[in-house]
Design a protein around this motif. Sequence first.
Motif: not given
Lengths: 113, 114
Positions: A32, A36, A44, A46, A92, A99, A101, A103, B33, B35, B43, B45, B48, B58, B91, B98-99, B101-103, B105-106
């Motif tokens: 995937y 961004y 960020p 999308l 991803r 899940q 990302l 970057f 999530y 970050y 950025l 991770f 989650y 992790s 962030l 789900g696989q 789906n858009e994340q 961000f704040g």
Amino acid sequence: QKEVEQDPGPLSVPEGAIVSLNCTYSNSAFQYFMWYRQYSRKGPELLMYTYSSGNKEDGRFTAQVDKSSKYISLFIRDSQPSDSATYLCAMRSIIQGAQKLVFGQGTRLTINP
Amino acid sequence: GAGVSQSPSNKVTEKGKDVELRCDPISGHTALYWYRQSLGQGLEFLIYFQGNSAPDKSGLPSDRFSAERTGGSVSTLTIQRTQQEDSAVYLCASSLGGQDNEQFFGPGTRLTVL
């Protein structure tokens, strides 16, 4: 070596130019691919999302994925000063439950009027 | 509708102090999530949460970092005994899960450790 490599720039071009932004990756499990856009002091947002190899177009933006070369690109046509921002590629894994990302470092782009 | 919100927007603290950063996800989003974005590192991770499942921790860089999500909604990221290298923008993002789906961000919390 980072899993995702992106030239941090900065990149400065005149208004109306075509912009090409690129990322390379090393993990074959990445399936995937996202681009961004991040304005200063903002989170960020999308821009483009692709799953398969090939091109995807949305207005002035085209995302390109070449899985065989592990290379993705974002093209911006007729660039505008409002496109000035940092552009981040993100990826991803297809592994079940993965899940997070991953970057790239982000490329700072300035479009000069 | 309302997006992801984070507070505070800026936090300045002294080395060795503990800090708490808050995230309010988009209503109805089951995945959350954290970050970290720092100069030279991009950025990264951290952690989650998905529904009632055990979180994926992790990406947490050390045991000084922890996070919780209460009631499946609001999340708090805690950094104990802060160090100067913890200075970064933290962030938060949320998604429907789900696989595909858009994340979303704040705006982030900018943490400065003096």
